[in-house]
Design a protein around this motif. Sequence first.
Motif, PDB file in Angstrom:
ATOM      1  N   PRO A 108      -0.197   4.859  15.122  1.00 15.39           N
ATOM      2  CA  PRO A 108       1.141   4.745  14.535  1.00 15.39           C
ATOM      3  C   PRO A 108       1.106   4.127  13.137  1.00 15.39           C
ATOM      4  O   PRO A 108       0.109   3.526  12.734  1.00 15.39           O
ATOM      5  N   LEU A 109       2.212   4.296  12.429  1.00 13.69           N
ATOM      6  CA  LEU A 109       2.339   3.727  11.103  1.00 13.69           C
ATOM      7  C   LEU A 109       2.623   2.228  11.189  1.00 13.69           C
ATOM      8  O   LEU A 109       3.175   1.743  12.165  1.00 13.69           O
TER       9      LEU A 109
ATOM     10  N   ASP B 245      -4.689  -6.063   3.330  1.00 14.21           N
ATOM     11  CA  ASP B 245      -5.772  -5.354   4.005  1.00 14.21           C
ATOM     12  C   ASP B 245      -6.967  -5.209   3.064  1.00 14.21           C
ATOM     13  O   ASP B 245      -6.889  -5.507   1.872  1.00 14.21           O
ATOM     14  N   ALA B 246      -8.076  -4.699   3.613  1.00 11.62           N
ATOM     15  CA  ALA B 246      -9.311  -4.579   2.838  1.00 11.62           C
ATOM     16  C   ALA B 246      -9.143  -3.681   1.616  1.00 11.62           C
ATOM     17  O   ALA B 246      -9.802  -3.896   0.589  1.00 11.62           O
TER      18      ALA B 246
ATOM     19  N   GLN C 213      -0.024   4.261   6.493  1.00 10.93           N
ATOM     20  CA  GLN C 213      -1.208   4.274   7.355  1.00 10.93           C
ATOM     21  C   GLN C 213      -2.168   3.192   6.882  1.00 10.93           C
ATOM     22  O   GLN C 213      -2.525   3.130   5.708  1.00 10.93           O
ATOM     23  N   THR C 214      -2.572   2.340   7.788  1.00 13.68           N
ATOM     24  CA  THR C 214      -3.558   1.310   7.464  1.00 13.68           C
ATOM     25  C   THR C 214      -4.662   1.381   8.510  1.00 13.68           C
ATOM     26  O   THR C 214      -4.720   2.328   9.306  1.00 13.68           O
ATOM     27  N   ARG C 215      -5.538   0.374   8.511  1.00  5.26           N
ATOM     28  CA  ARG C 215      -6.636   0.306   9.472  1.00  5.26           C
ATOM     29  C   ARG C 215      -7.440   1.609   9.481  1.00  5.26           C
ATOM     30  O   ARG C 215      -8.067   1.958   8.492  1.00  5.26           O
ATOM     31  N   ASN C 216      -7.370   2.404  10.529  1.00  2.00           N
ATOM     32  CA  ASN C 216      -8.172   3.630  10.619  1.00  2.00           C
ATOM     33  C   ASN C 216      -7.442   4.860  10.088  1.00  2.00           C
ATOM     34  O   ASN C 216      -7.846   5.991  10.346  1.00  2.00           O
TER      35      ASN C 216
END
Length: 215
Positions: free
Chosen positions: A69-70, A178-179, A62-65
Motif C-alpha cells: 500500500p501507499l 527515508d533512505a 510509494q516508499t520502502r519496497n
Amino acid sequence: MKVAKLQFLPLCFLSLLVFNTHPLLAAEPEPVVDKQGEPLQPGVGYYVWPLWADMGGLTLGQTRNKTCPLDVIRDPSFIGSPVTFHVAGSDLGFIPTLTDLTINIPILGSHCKEPKVWRLSKEGSGFWFVSTGGVAGDLISKFKIERLEGEHAYEIYSFKFCPSVPGVLCAPVGTFEDADGTKVMAVGDGIEPYYVRFQKSTSYSQKKGQEFSSV
C-alpha cells in the motif's frame, strides 16, 4: 444530641436531591479550524500544510519496497492532496479536537487499489509508518488532531495516534526521512510532532494547473 441528628439528616438528603436535579453538562467539543478560522467539516477536502509554508503538503507515495500500500508522505514541491476527516456516529457538523477520527486521502489515478484510509503499518521495534489500507473503526486507523497550546496557536495543530482505548500506544505523528530522502509520516521513538495548518481545498486557487497527486 438526638434531636440535632434527626434535624440534620433530612437536610443532608434534601441538599443532595437539590444538587442532583441539575445534570452535569459535558463540555462542548472544540472544533478544529482552518487558516480562515472556520471549523473543519466532515467529508470536505482540506490541504494539510506545514506550519510556515503553503507547499510541502501531505499526499500519498510509494516508499520502502516501492509497492502497495501507499504511505502518507510530504512532497516539498507539491501543495499536497485534499484530506478528509470523519467521526463515527457524530452529528456535530464539524471535526473536533482530541477525538477518534478516520482520515482519508482519496487521490485519483492510483494503481494501488486498497482504501486510502490512514492506518499504522509496523516497521520495527517501536516504529510505524502511517500507511493506507485502513478500515474505519479499526484500532490502527484511529487518529486524533491536537491543537498546539498557546495564545497565538489557535490554528496550529498536529496529528496523534492515540485511540480512546486504555493501554494502547499514544504518540505524535511526525516526519521520518527515508533512505532516498522521502519524508514519510511516522510514529515512533524520536519522532517529534509535525505542526500543520488546514486549508479548505475548494477555497484555494491552485497554482500552475496543479492536479491531485497520482501515484
